[in-house]
Design an enzyme around this catalytic site. Sequence first.
Site, PDB file in Angstrom:
ATOM      1  N   HIS A  11       1.226  -7.319   5.246  1.00  0.00           N
ATOM      2  CA  HIS A  11       1.916  -6.400   6.153  1.00  0.00           C
ATOM      3  C   HIS A  11       1.270  -6.433   7.539  1.00  0.00           C
ATOM      4  O   HIS A  11       0.109  -6.800   7.702  1.00  0.00           O
ATOM      5  CB  HIS A  11       1.892  -4.971   5.601  1.00  0.00           C
ATOM      6  CG  HIS A  11       0.512  -4.394   5.478  1.00  0.00           C
ATOM      7  ND1 HIS A  11      -0.192  -3.902   6.564  1.00  0.00           N
ATOM      8  CD2 HIS A  11      -0.290  -4.247   4.410  1.00  0.00           C
ATOM      9  CE1 HIS A  11      -1.369  -3.459   6.161  1.00  0.00           C
ATOM     10  NE2 HIS A  11      -1.453  -3.670   4.853  1.00  0.00           N
ATOM     11  N   GLY A  12       2.029  -6.017   8.541  1.00  0.00           N
ATOM     12  CA  GLY A  12       1.515  -5.945   9.905  1.00  0.00           C
ATOM     13  C   GLY A  12       0.496  -4.819  10.052  1.00  0.00           C
ATOM     14  O   GLY A  12       0.354  -3.958   9.179  1.00  0.00           O
ATOM     15  N   GLN A  13      -0.185  -4.834  11.179  1.00  0.00           N
ATOM     16  CA  GLN A  13      -1.213  -3.822  11.436  1.00  0.00           C
ATOM     17  C   GLN A  13      -0.614  -2.415  11.350  1.00  0.00           C
ATOM     18  O   GLN A  13       0.486  -2.166  11.834  1.00  0.00           O
ATOM     19  CB  GLN A  13      -1.817  -4.009  12.826  1.00  0.00           C
ATOM     20  CG  GLN A  13      -2.933  -3.010  13.108  1.00  0.00           C
ATOM     21  CD  GLN A  13      -3.290  -2.921  14.576  1.00  0.00           C
ATOM     22  OE1 GLN A  13      -2.472  -2.556  15.402  1.00  0.00           O
ATOM     23  NE2 GLN A  13      -4.529  -3.289  14.879  1.00  0.00           N
ATOM     24  N   THR A  14      -1.363  -1.516  10.738  1.00  0.00           N
ATOM     25  CA  THR A  14      -0.959  -0.116  10.674  1.00  0.00           C
ATOM     26  C   THR A  14      -1.852   0.703  11.606  1.00  0.00           C
ATOM     27  O   THR A  14      -2.882   0.219  12.088  1.00  0.00           O
ATOM     28  CB  THR A  14      -1.100   0.449   9.246  1.00  0.00           C
ATOM     29  OG1 THR A  14      -2.484   0.498   8.894  1.00  0.00           O
ATOM     30  CG2 THR A  14      -0.316  -0.380   8.232  1.00  0.00           C
ATOM     31  N   GLY A  24      -5.785   1.688   0.685  1.00  0.00           N
ATOM     32  CA  GLY A  24      -5.570   1.651  -0.759  1.00  0.00           C
ATOM     33  C   GLY A  24      -4.151   2.051  -1.099  1.00  0.00           C
ATOM     34  O   GLY A  24      -3.194   1.492  -0.577  1.00  0.00           O
ATOM     35  N   GLU A  86      -1.604  -2.570  -2.907  1.00  0.00           N
ATOM     36  CA  GLU A  86      -2.973  -2.880  -2.495  1.00  0.00           C
ATOM     37  C   GLU A  86      -3.955  -2.411  -3.565  1.00  0.00           C
ATOM     38  O   GLU A  86      -3.669  -1.490  -4.335  1.00  0.00           O
ATOM     39  CB  GLU A  86      -3.291  -2.224  -1.147  1.00  0.00           C
ATOM     40  CG  GLU A  86      -4.674  -2.533  -0.612  1.00  0.00           C
ATOM     41  CD  GLU A  86      -4.970  -4.015  -0.378  1.00  0.00           C
ATOM     42  OE1 GLU A  86      -4.918  -4.807  -1.344  1.00  0.00           O
ATOM     43  OE2 GLU A  86      -5.295  -4.377   0.764  1.00  0.00           O
ATOM     44  N   GLY A 150      -3.658  -6.980   2.349  1.00  0.00           N
ATOM     45  CA  GLY A 150      -4.767  -7.875   2.646  1.00  0.00           C
ATOM     46  C   GLY A 150      -5.530  -8.382   1.437  1.00  0.00           C
ATOM     47  O   GLY A 150      -5.697  -9.591   1.252  1.00  0.00           O
TER      48      GLY A 150
END
Length: 189
Positions: A11-14, A24, A86, A150
Amino acid sequence: MMYPPLYILRHGQTEWNAQLRIQGSLDSPLSDLGRAQAKQQHEILRSRDLSGYRAFCSPQGRAFHTASIALDGLCPRIDTDPRLVEIGVGAWEGLRRDQLGTDPHMDETEEGALDLYERAPGGEGFDALRNRCTAFLRDLTGPAVLVTHGITSRMLRLIVLDMETHEIADLPGGQGVVFHLSDGLQTKL
């Protein structure tokens, strides 16, 4: 075991990624950069032939939002699978890395923080993560695009590449990238 061809995306940056906060099972919205990274993944994937590929995604919001941008118009549907969530980090969910009471000189890079996910009190740990990722991969019946997280992304790739769990830090991470895995080889697109 041989696996079908895969494209694996993180996923893209949060907002929490930008704050070095551990998510998590919790969730944080994509940042402006995260949405741009998902658009970059879309640009990468639209130049690929995805005929016959199924799309699977973690049901967590940050991954599903990324998938909806990255796969827009490229796959007829996106199925969610809880095995793509995750890694659980127990008591550390929602905390910034500097709040963990660990080494104050800890390497703050993504690779330097990998061992935190193994040591999290009440967390899932790498062995359990590997088991659920292996179960997911064994259930695949054809080529797929996977949108996940990640640590989960690294574990999926580790399994497909027939690597040992302790080699997880040897795999590159990154947001806004796409990894193609085919015939036991990984290519960062």
